[in-house]
Enzyme design. Structure first.
Site, short mmCIF file in Angstrom:
data_model
loop_
_atom_site.label_atom_id
_atom_site.label_comp_id
_atom_site.label_asym_id
_atom_site.label_seq_id
_atom_site.Cartn_x
_atom_site.Cartn_y
_atom_site.Cartn_z
N CYS A 54 -4.13 0.55 -2.47
CA CYS A 54 -3.98 -0.66 -1.67
C CYS A 54 -2.89 -1.56 -2.25
O CYS A 54 -2.54 -1.45 -3.44
CB CYS A 54 -5.29 -1.43 -1.64
SG CYS A 54 -6.59 -0.67 -0.66
N GLU B 268 -3.01 -4.68 -3.04
CA GLU B 268 -3.49 -5.53 -4.14
C GLU B 268 -3.49 -4.75 -5.45
O GLU B 268 -3.10 -5.26 -6.51
CB GLU B 268 -4.92 -6.02 -3.85
CG GLU B 268 -5.06 -6.89 -2.61
CD GLU B 268 -5.37 -6.09 -1.35
OE1 GLU B 268 -4.82 -4.97 -1.17
OE2 GLU B 268 -6.16 -6.59 -0.54
N CYS C 14 -10.41 -5.18 0.56
CA CYS C 14 -11.51 -4.22 0.56
C CYS C 14 -12.34 -4.38 -0.73
O CYS C 14 -11.93 -5.07 -1.68
CB CYS C 14 -10.99 -2.80 0.70
SG CYS C 14 -10.28 -2.11 -0.82
N ASN D 98 0.84 -1.21 0.00
CA ASN D 98 0.00 0.00 0.00
C ASN D 98 0.87 1.25 0.00
O ASN D 98 1.95 1.28 0.59
CB ASN D 98 -1.02 0.00 1.14
CG ASN D 98 -0.43 -0.20 2.52
OD1 ASN D 98 0.57 -0.85 2.70
ND2 ASN D 98 -1.09 0.37 3.51
N CYS E 172 -10.59 -3.40 -3.96
CA CYS E 172 -9.58 -4.39 -4.38
C CYS E 172 -10.25 -5.62 -4.98
O CYS E 172 -9.73 -6.21 -5.93
CB CYS E 172 -8.70 -4.79 -3.21
SG CYS E 172 -7.51 -3.50 -2.80
N GLU F 154 0.21 5.19 0.72
CA GLU F 154 -0.77 6.17 1.19
C GLU F 154 -0.42 7.57 0.70
O GLU F 154 0.63 7.82 0.11
CB GLU F 154 -0.85 6.10 2.72
CG GLU F 154 -1.34 4.74 3.18
CD GLU F 154 -1.64 4.64 4.65
OE1 GLU F 154 -1.18 5.51 5.44
OE2 GLU F 154 -2.35 3.68 5.03
N1 THU Z 1 -5.29 -1.65 2.55
C1 THU Z 1 -4.71 -2.46 1.61
O1 THU Z 1 -3.59 -2.20 1.15
N2 THU Z 1 -5.42 -3.53 1.19
C2 THU Z 1 -6.65 -3.90 1.65
O2 THU Z 1 -7.22 -4.87 1.19
C3 THU Z 1 -7.26 -3.14 2.74
C4 THU Z 1 -6.61 -1.86 3.09
C5 THU Z 1 -4.55 -0.47 3.02
C6 THU Z 1 -5.10 0.85 2.56
C7 THU Z 1 -4.59 1.77 3.64
O3 THU Z 1 -3.28 2.21 3.31
C8 THU Z 1 -4.50 0.90 4.89
O4 THU Z 1 -4.56 -0.43 4.42
C9 THU Z 1 -5.61 1.13 5.88
O5 THU Z 1 -6.85 1.05 5.28
#
Ligand code: THU
Length: 141
Positions: free
Chosen positions: A65, A67, A100, A54, A103, A56
């Site tokens: 994310c 994925e 999520c 991920n 994703c 941000e």
């Molecule tokens: N996140 C992911 O990378 N993948 C997921 O399937 C769920 C959430 C990340 C996004 C964000 O940077 C952090 O987790 C918190 O939501």
């Protein structure tokens, strides 16, 4: 090392390897806002494994994310014809976490109904589900 066959033809050693790749790349996550570091390892049907974490952003909704990052890297590496056989997702927070919704739609784009997703369950266990289970009514064009 176990070599038990999984229903989609992966050995448990191959699944462990995919999960290890996801854990390794999670250490590269850029997650200063959530501190939730996530890694994803995508196994393509040609056998290639591509990873992503991920990334941000101060403008929170611009976060990508793990994925999504892994899949974008896979397309950049192998082109638009990629197909995903399996994907492992891991986080460094020892937290149960499913992919999520966004994703799921992103994975769906390059998957078949039996593409399998491995993700962290409670108490360090590994859960798995097919894309048909995770996103039974995906948006299609
Ligand atoms: N996140 C992911 O990378 N993948 C997921 O399937 C769920 C959430 C990340 C996004 C964000 O940077 C952090 O987790 C918190 O939501």
């Amino acid at each position: 090392m176990s070599s038990v066959e999984h229903p989609i033809g992966l050995t448990s050693a191959q699944i462990d390897h995919l999960q290890q790749q996801a854990i390794a790349v999670a250490h590269h996550a850029y997650a200063p806002y959530s501190n939730f570091r996530v890694g994803a390892a995508v196994l393509l049907t040609d056998g290639t494994i591509v990873t992503g974490c991920n990334v941000e952003n101060a403008s929170y909704r611009l976060t990508t994310c793990a994925e999504q990052t892994a899949i974008a890297a896979a397309v950049a590496l192998r082109g638009p014809g990629i197909r995903i056989r399996a994907i492992a997702v891991a986080n460094l927070n020892a937290t149960a976490s499913q992919p999520c919704g966004a994703c799921r739609q992103t994975i769906h784009e390059f998957s078949s109904p039996d593409t399998i997703v491995f993700y962290p369950a409670e108490r360090g266990a590994r859960a798995e589900a097919t894309m048909a289970q995770l996103l039974p009514a995906a948006f299609l064009l």
